[in-house]
Design an enzyme around this catalytic site. Structure first.
Site, PDB file in Angstrom:
ATOM      1  N   HIS A   1       1.536   4.785  -2.718  1.00 41.80           N
ATOM      2  CA  HIS A   1       1.598   6.036  -2.796  1.00 41.80           C
ATOM      3  C   HIS A   1       3.171   6.410  -3.549  1.00 41.80           C
ATOM      4  O   HIS A   1       2.951   7.331  -3.992  1.00 41.80           O
ATOM      5  CB  HIS A   1       1.690   6.199  -1.004  1.00 41.80           C
ATOM      6  CG  HIS A   1      -0.009   6.138  -0.437  1.00 41.80           C
ATOM      7  ND1 HIS A   1      -0.598   7.096  -1.416  1.00 41.80           N
ATOM      8  CD2 HIS A   1      -0.954   5.282   0.763  1.00 41.80           C
ATOM      9  CE1 HIS A   1      -2.509   6.730   0.139  1.00 41.80           C
ATOM     10  NE2 HIS A   1      -1.254   6.545   1.080  1.00 41.80           N
TER      11      HIS A   1
ATOM     12  N   HIS B   1       0.471  -1.098  -0.934  1.00 44.64           N
ATOM     13  CA  HIS B   1       0.216  -0.265  -0.001  1.00 44.64           C
ATOM     14  C   HIS B   1       1.219   1.108  -0.124  1.00 44.64           C
ATOM     15  O   HIS B   1       0.449   2.296  -1.235  1.00 44.64           O
ATOM     16  CB  HIS B   1      -0.932  -0.016   1.582  1.00 44.64           C
ATOM     17  CG  HIS B   1      -1.714   0.857   1.558  1.00 44.64           C
ATOM     18  ND1 HIS B   1      -3.074   1.347   1.101  1.00 44.64           N
ATOM     19  CD2 HIS B   1      -1.107   2.784   1.887  1.00 44.64           C
ATOM     20  CE1 HIS B   1      -3.135   2.741   1.761  1.00 44.64           C
ATOM     21  NE2 HIS B   1      -2.593   3.191   1.986  1.00 44.64           N
ATOM     22  N   GLU B   2       1.627   1.267   0.742  1.00 46.76           N
ATOM     23  CA  GLU B   2       2.542   2.470   0.667  1.00 46.76           C
ATOM     24  C   GLU B   2       3.841   2.603  -0.025  1.00 46.76           C
ATOM     25  O   GLU B   2       4.042   4.039  -0.938  1.00 46.76           O
ATOM     26  CB  GLU B   2       4.031   2.040   1.711  1.00 46.76           C
ATOM     27  CG  GLU B   2       3.033   2.565   3.338  1.00 46.76           C
ATOM     28  CD  GLU B   2       1.737   3.253   3.492  1.00 46.76           C
ATOM     29  OE1 GLU B   2       1.890   4.633   3.192  1.00 46.76           O
ATOM     30  OE2 GLU B   2       0.566   3.501   4.070  1.00 46.76           O
TER      31      GLU B   2
ATOM     32  N   GLU C   1      -6.303   6.894  -0.689  1.00 53.54           N
ATOM     33  CA  GLU C   1      -5.979   5.752  -0.303  1.00 53.54           C
ATOM     34  C   GLU C   1      -6.763   4.770  -0.320  1.00 53.54           C
ATOM     35  O   GLU C   1      -6.110   4.030  -0.826  1.00 53.54           O
ATOM     36  CB  GLU C   1      -7.044   6.078   1.287  1.00 53.54           C
ATOM     37  CG  GLU C   1      -6.069   7.063   2.506  1.00 53.54           C
ATOM     38  CD  GLU C   1      -4.648   6.537   2.529  1.00 53.54           C
ATOM     39  OE1 GLU C   1      -4.703   5.480   2.899  1.00 53.54           O
ATOM     40  OE2 GLU C   1      -3.578   6.949   2.178  1.00 53.54           O
TER      41      GLU C   1
END
Length: 327
Positions: free
Chosen positions: A134, A130-131, A207
């Site tokens: 980003h 997930h990071e 997100e």
């Protein structure tokens, strides 16, 4: 669609910024606000990553000091087609993580000791994926820009207060507030709230996009869904003093690190609800043309490590690492 929505929200933030400057001081107010924003953006561009890491007293780790963590992220970075980011650990019991840095080449990933201790290797893979999403989407830069514009709008609101008290930026009504005291009052009361809502809308949009791409990078949406549930439960039973002291950085984390405050918290939440995020991830896992034989198909197979299996935890070594929580 998510990128388009983010662009629209950024345009709304910019329009709000320019309109507030004009209402306070006419063309002169716009120029002053632009100069302030330019200075803030330059500082944020070059120094925001290091500043955030220092705020949380993050310590850098590498392949020698944290070999399992390093190998896991290295495999995920290869799946994502990204350079290896710098890794940091934050000493706090709350499970959480964030990414920072102005570009993939300058990216840094930080995880709390609570996250590394409480979550399984598969769940940590989902969080780090997930990071990395980003990072690939350059969300850290987007959020830096929106936070900077929001800060500049806050400055304009303060200018509006002084303008209403002391007669504006100069004294020439034609060049100052075109609506007089009413314009200054509107900017002072409404502009900061509107800027905050737009900023949070951008954060929540990014997100959802990071959840989707993160599931693709790690190869299994269920891992990230399980991690979000565990993080949500852990955050409810642990505090994060550094985050409470620095609420402006809350949007960086995978889960809101701040204690809930009041019934209107959902309007000003930096993140979508955990329930909605988990539901979307499980929909990816269970249907919608993204599941093949019970496993999530990786759409970027050409960027994955050669020989990696769909659904396996990425590893630097070429074999699926063992399961189980980390100490």
């Amino acid at each position: 669609m998510g990128l388009m929505r983010t662009g629209v929200l950024l345009a709304a933030m910019t329009a709000l910024f320019m309109g507030a400057g004009y209402l306070v001081g006419g063309r002169g107010g716009v120029m002053i606000a632009l100069l302030l924003a330019a200075g803030m953006n330059l500082f944020a561009w070059w120094g925001s990553a290091g500043m955030v890491l220092r705020l949380y007293k993050a310590r850098e780790v590498d392949a020698r000091s944290a070999p399992e963590f390093h190998d896991l992220v290295a495999g995920l970075a290869r799946n994502a087609g990204l350079p290896m980011p710098r890794l940091y650990v934050i000493d706090t019991d709350q499970p959480n993580a964030f990414a920072t840095g102005r570009s993939p080449e300058n990216a840094a990933l930080a995880a709390t000791t609570g996250l590394l201790r409480r979550l399984s290797r598969e769940e940590i893979a989902g969080v780090m994926a997930h990071e990395l999403a980003h990072v690939r989407h350059r969300d850290t830069l987007i959020m830096t820009v929106t936070a900077t514009i929001a800060g500049a709008i806050g400055m304009i609101a303060n200018m509006a207060m002084f303008s209403s008290l002391f007669g504006g930026f100069g004294g020439n009504r034609e060049n100052n507030n075109p609506l007089g005291g009413l314009g200054a009052l509107l900017v002072m009361l409404l502009a900061p709230m509107a800027a905050t809502i737009v900023q949070l809308a951008i954060s929540r949009t990014r997100e959802f996009e990071a959840d989707r791409l993160g599931a693709e990078i790690c190869g299994h949406p269920r891992w990230l869904a399980s991690a979000l549930t565990r993080i949500h439960e852990g955050a409810e039973h642990s505090s994060f003093a550094a985050a409470e002291r620095n609420p402006a950085t809350a949007h960086l984390f995978i889960h809101a690190p701040l204690a809930a405050r009041g019934s209107v918290g959902s309007l000003f939440a930096t993140h979508p609800s955990t329930e909605e995020r988990v539901a979307r991830l499980m929909a990816m896992e269970e249907g919608g043309g993204t599941v093949d034989g019970g496993r999530f198909r990786q759409p970027h197979r050409e960027t994955a490590r050669p020989g990696a299996r769909s659904g396996s935890v990425p590893s630097a070594g070429g074999e699926a690492p063992r399961r189980g929580p980390w100490g």
